[in-house]
Design a protein around this motif. Structure first.
Motif, PDB file in Angstrom:
ATOM      1  N   LYS A   1       0.821  -1.208   0.000  1.00 44.94           N
ATOM      2  CA  LYS A   1       0.000   0.000   0.000  1.00 44.94           C
ATOM      3  C   LYS A   1       0.856   1.260   0.000  1.00 44.94           C
ATOM      4  CE  LYS A   1      -0.636   0.207   5.046  1.00 44.94           C
ATOM      5  NZ  LYS A   1      -1.642   0.256   6.127  1.00 44.94           N
TER       6      LYS A   1
ATOM      7  N   VAL B   1      -8.101  11.327  -5.212  1.00 46.60           N
ATOM      8  CA  VAL B   1      -9.067  10.234  -5.232  1.00 46.60           C
ATOM      9  C   VAL B   1      -9.287   9.724  -6.661  1.00 46.60           C
ATOM     10  CG1 VAL B   1     -11.427   9.562  -4.638  1.00 46.60           C
ATOM     11  CG2 VAL B   1     -10.200  11.230  -3.212  1.00 46.60           C
TER      12      VAL B   1
ATOM     13  N   THR C   1      -6.712   4.867  -6.572  1.00 45.70           N
ATOM     14  CA  THR C   1      -6.701   5.285  -5.178  1.00 45.70           C
ATOM     15  C   THR C   1      -8.131   5.379  -4.634  1.00 45.70           C
ATOM     16  OG1 THR C   1      -6.678   7.604  -5.884  1.00 45.70           O
ATOM     17  CG2 THR C   1      -4.563   6.583  -5.394  1.00 45.70           C
ATOM     18  N   ASP C   2      -8.276   5.150  -3.309  1.00 40.80           N
ATOM     19  CA  ASP C   2      -9.590   5.233  -2.674  1.00 40.80           C
ATOM     20  C   ASP C   2      -9.886   6.677  -2.259  1.00 40.80           C
ATOM     21  OD1 ASP C   2      -8.208   5.758  -0.291  1.00 40.80           O
ATOM     22  OD2 ASP C   2      -8.434   3.714   0.480  1.00 40.80           O
ATOM     23  N   ARG C   3     -10.950   6.876  -1.492  1.00 43.95           N
ATOM     24  CA  ARG C   3     -11.385   8.231  -1.148  1.00 43.95           C
ATOM     25  C   ARG C   3     -10.414   8.961  -0.230  1.00 43.95           C
ATOM     26  NH1 ARG C   3     -16.510   7.127   2.915  1.00 43.95           N
ATOM     27  NH2 ARG C   3     -15.366   5.994   4.546  1.00 43.95           N
TER      28      ARG C   3
END
Length: 264
Positions: free
Chosen positions: A182, A199, A223-225
């Motif tokens: 990650k 994001v 990518t996430d929030r």
């Protein structure tokens, strides 16, 4: 003082292409007047680094060097450089130039334009394409603008981006077991003067076996929030993992520091 016709031709080396600029007829003048417009040549933006792309941080000023050679039959008295945002007509970065005489009719002029998120880059919408304009005043106080250069970009002013350290766990790992890898991607927000998560941006997970050689891309993940990207891979051999962001039209590319993993 009278305004002069648009320059007949200009070659912008920092734009990586020759720019042909249509000539407009100069106003009628008497025999004792200088009717020839100033001409512009050999543009250089940001010393031609990174293809004239400039990254600006969230709350730091950035100086952008620009230079050009200007010629006029009556000499060059002064010059000014302007950068104009492609999305709006009222956002301009401008600075007066210092001109150094080469011959009686030709001068090399340079300026440092200041990009400041707290002054003239207060919105993220200003990231992207900017145009170049030069205003020259000759020895008889006639003014020529290089307006034709506005049909092509000087380059890009982009939001600076950052990658966290890549983290691969567990370490060490047994061969054939899963590794969780990650990292976080953030970027400068000129609106808030802080770095914020980016994001939904695509990241490349890359791997290099051992301690040397080329990296290869294993996966592409968004990518996430919160700007984090997380995935799992099978551990096969000792090597280094990293995430790479290739950038966008509005944001700079970035790469994380690698995490070297021992495989038992």
């Amino acid at each position: 003082m009278r305004k002069r016709a648009i320059v007949a031709t200009a070659t912008a080396a920092a734009l990586s292409a020759a720019l042909a600029v249509a000539a407009l007829a100069a106003p009628a003048a008497g025999a004792d007047q200088d009717d020839s417009p100033s001409t512009f040549d050999l543009f250089e933006v940001n010393h031609d680094w990174q293809d004239s792309t400039v990254g600006v941080e969230a709350a730091k000023k950035r100086l952008i060097p620009i230079s050009a050679t200007i010629s006029d039959p009556s000499g060059v008295k002064s010059a000014k450089f302007q950068l104009l945002n492609s999305n709006t007509t009222d956002k301009v970065i401008t600075a007066g130039a210092h001109c150094h005489k080469i011959t009686e009719i030709t001068s090399w002029c340079e300026a440092l334009l200041l990009a400041d998120p707290k002054v003239n880059l207060h919105s993220n919408a200003l990231a992207g394409l900017w145009y170049l304009d030069v205003i020259a005043v000759d020895g008889e106080d006639n003014v020529t603008r290089s307006e034709g250069l506005q049909t092509a970009s000087f380059g890009m002013i982009k939001r600076q981006t950052y990658m966290s350290q890549t983290d691969a766990t567990p370490e060490p790992v047994t061969k054939g077991k899963n590794l969780t890898v990650k990292a976080q991607l953030t970027g400068a927000s000129w609106a808030t003067n802080t770095n914020v998560p980016l994001v939904g941006h695509q990241m490349e997970l890359q791997y290099r076996k051992g301690t040397s050689g080329a990296f290869v891309t294993l996966k592409k993940i968004k990518t996430d929030r919160n700007g984090w990207v997380t995935t799992t891979v099978k551990a096969t051999a000792d090597g280094a993992y990293r995430y790479v962001f290739t950038g966008t039209r509005l944001t700079q590319p970035a790469a994380s520091f690698t995490d070297y993993v021992d495989v038992k």
